[in-house]
Design an enzyme around this catalytic site. Sequence first.
Site, PDB file in Angstrom:
ATOM      1  N   LYS A  10      -9.333 -53.165  77.277  1.00 57.48           N
ATOM      2  CA  LYS A  10     -10.314 -52.347  76.541  1.00 57.48           C
ATOM      3  C   LYS A  10     -11.036 -51.438  77.512  1.00 57.48           C
ATOM      4  O   LYS A  10     -11.137 -51.737  78.716  1.00 57.48           O
ATOM      5  CB  LYS A  10     -11.313 -53.216  75.786  1.00 57.48           C
ATOM      6  CG  LYS A  10     -12.217 -54.129  76.639  1.00 57.48           C
ATOM      7  CD  LYS A  10     -13.438 -53.475  77.237  1.00 57.48           C
ATOM      8  CE  LYS A  10     -14.162 -54.396  78.209  1.00 57.48           C
ATOM      9  NZ  LYS A  10     -15.140 -53.778  79.091  1.00 57.48           N
ATOM     10  N   ASP A 136     -16.595 -61.048  75.550  1.00 56.84           N
ATOM     11  CA  ASP A 136     -15.621 -60.006  75.194  1.00 56.84           C
ATOM     12  C   ASP A 136     -14.416 -60.548  74.422  1.00 56.84           C
ATOM     13  O   ASP A 136     -13.596 -59.769  73.923  1.00 56.84           O
ATOM     14  CB  ASP A 136     -15.086 -59.318  76.466  1.00 56.84           C
ATOM     15  CG  ASP A 136     -16.100 -58.370  77.084  1.00 56.84           C
ATOM     16  OD1 ASP A 136     -17.114 -58.071  76.420  1.00 56.84           O
ATOM     17  OD2 ASP A 136     -15.868 -57.935  78.227  1.00 56.84           O
TER      18      ASP A 136
HETATM   19  P1  ATP Z   1     -14.862 -57.950  81.662  1.00 51.74           P
HETATM   20  O1  ATP Z   1     -14.484 -56.509  81.474  1.00 51.74           O
HETATM   21  O2  ATP Z   1     -14.736 -58.793  80.422  1.00 51.74           O
HETATM   22  O3  ATP Z   1     -16.145 -58.158  82.416  1.00 51.74           O
HETATM   23  P2  ATP Z   1     -13.099 -58.006  83.900  1.00 51.74           P
HETATM   24  O4  ATP Z   1     -11.968 -57.092  83.515  1.00 51.74           O
HETATM   25  O5  ATP Z   1     -14.144 -57.397  84.759  1.00 51.74           O
HETATM   26  O6  ATP Z   1     -13.733 -58.591  82.598  1.00 51.74           O
HETATM   27  P3  ATP Z   1     -11.207 -60.095  84.432  1.00 51.74           P
HETATM   28  O7  ATP Z   1      -9.985 -59.346  84.828  1.00 51.74           O
HETATM   29  O8  ATP Z   1     -11.222 -60.722  83.108  1.00 51.74           O
HETATM   30  O9  ATP Z   1     -12.513 -59.226  84.666  1.00 51.74           O
HETATM   31  O10 ATP Z   1     -11.397 -61.205  85.581  1.00 51.74           O
HETATM   32  C1  ATP Z   1     -12.643 -61.691  86.036  1.00 51.74           C
HETATM   33  C2  ATP Z   1     -12.404 -63.019  86.781  1.00 51.74           C
HETATM   34  O11 ATP Z   1     -11.958 -63.989  85.847  1.00 51.74           O
HETATM   35  C3  ATP Z   1     -11.309 -62.928  87.835  1.00 51.74           C
HETATM   36  O12 ATP Z   1     -11.862 -62.754  89.092  1.00 51.74           O
HETATM   37  C4  ATP Z   1     -10.547 -64.228  87.714  1.00 51.74           C
HETATM   38  O13 ATP Z   1     -10.868 -65.125  88.756  1.00 51.74           O
HETATM   39  C5  ATP Z   1     -10.999 -64.871  86.414  1.00 51.74           C
HETATM   40  N1  ATP Z   1      -9.916 -65.054  85.394  1.00 51.74           N
HETATM   41  C6  ATP Z   1      -9.824 -66.087  84.573  1.00 51.74           C
HETATM   42  N2  ATP Z   1      -8.766 -65.974  83.748  1.00 51.74           N
HETATM   43  C7  ATP Z   1      -8.168 -64.819  84.056  1.00 51.74           C
HETATM   44  C8  ATP Z   1      -7.026 -64.140  83.539  1.00 51.74           C
HETATM   45  N3  ATP Z   1      -6.275 -64.657  82.558  1.00 51.74           N
HETATM   46  N4  ATP Z   1      -6.722 -62.935  84.052  1.00 51.74           N
HETATM   47  C9  ATP Z   1      -7.505 -62.405  85.031  1.00 51.74           C
HETATM   48  N5  ATP Z   1      -8.562 -63.013  85.579  1.00 51.74           N
HETATM   49  C10 ATP Z   1      -8.915 -64.210  85.097  1.00 51.74           C
END
Ligand code: ATP
Length: 289
Positions: A10, A136
Amino acid sequence: MRVLEKAPAKINLSLDVLHKRQDGFHEVKMIMTTIDLADRVELIELSKDEIRIVSHNRFVPDDQRNLAYQAAKLLKDRFQVKKGISISITKTIPVAAGLAGGSSDAAATLRGLNRLWNLGLSMDELAKIGAEIGSDVSFCVYGGTALATGRGEIIQHIDPPPHCWVVLAKPTIGVSTADVYKNLKIHSLKHPDVDGMVKALHHGDYHQICHLMGNVLESVTLHMHPEVSIIKEQMKRFGADAVLMSGSGPTVFGLVQYESRLPRVYNGLRGFCDQVFAVRMLGDVNSLD
Ligand code: ATP
C-alpha cells in the site's frame, strides 16, 4: 492442499495524525491504496501440527515475530484448528519501508487460511481479527482504496484513484515506525486535507489528488534522514507529477500520469537508489486477484 495468495503493498496518499490517545496509540486519519507490487504467500498443509515460515529473505523473521505466523496462530487458536501449516513468503515488497509488506503478508495468510480451513469468515470478520495483529492489517485484508481512522483499523471504502503509474524508491536506511511516532511534534503539524482528498478521488481529479498529497510523518523522517528529501527532489526533477513519502518511510513514491514519462523518472532514480520500482496504481477492490 495448497493455496496461493497475493499480498500487495500500500501507499498513503494522505496521512494525518490527530492526537495521542490514552491507550498510547495515535489517532490517525489516512488514505491508503494498493499498488501493483506484491509478495506471494503460499500456504501448504503439513502433517505435523506446527506453523512453519519459509522465507529466503534475511530481513524477514522465520519465527513467531513474523506477522504471517501471528495471523496463522491467531486463527488456529481461535478456531481450534489441529492442523499444521507451512507459510512460504516470496518477498518483492521492500522490508521496513512504509509499504505495509508484513501487514499484507499477514492479511494474505488470514484470507488464505480462511479458504484452506473452510472457516467461512467474512472479510469484515477477517479484518477485525487482523486488527489484533497490527493497525495496517485490516486495510490489507480488503485491499482497494480506503479512508482509515482510529489507530488505522477502522476502514471505510472510498473511490480508487484514476489510472496512473507509481514510481517507488527506497533508500538503504531502515526506519522504525515506533521511533517516528515517538519523535512526532503533535502540536506543530501541518495537517493535510484528507477530506479534500476523498472528494478529489470521488471526482477522479488527478491534478487535485497530486495537489493534496501530504504526510505529517515526513516532518520527522525527513529531519532524521535528509537523503529522503534528496530522493523527493530528484523524483520531482525527473518529472513525477507529485511526490510523497509513504507511511513512516523511508520509501518515496511519485505519481506519473503518462506512461511515456515513466522511463525518465525510473531511470533517473536508479542512479540514487538500489530499490526502484515502476508499477501500476491498482486501488480497486479486485486488486487481490
Ligand atoms: P508499515 O508500513 O505497516 O509500517 P513497513 O512496510 O514499514 O510496515 P514491514 O515491511 O511490514 O514494515 O516490516 C517491519 C518489520 O516487521 C521488519 O523489520 C521485520 O522484522 C518484521 N516482519 C514481520 N513479519 C514480516 C513479514 N512477513 N515481512 C516483512 N517484515 C516482517
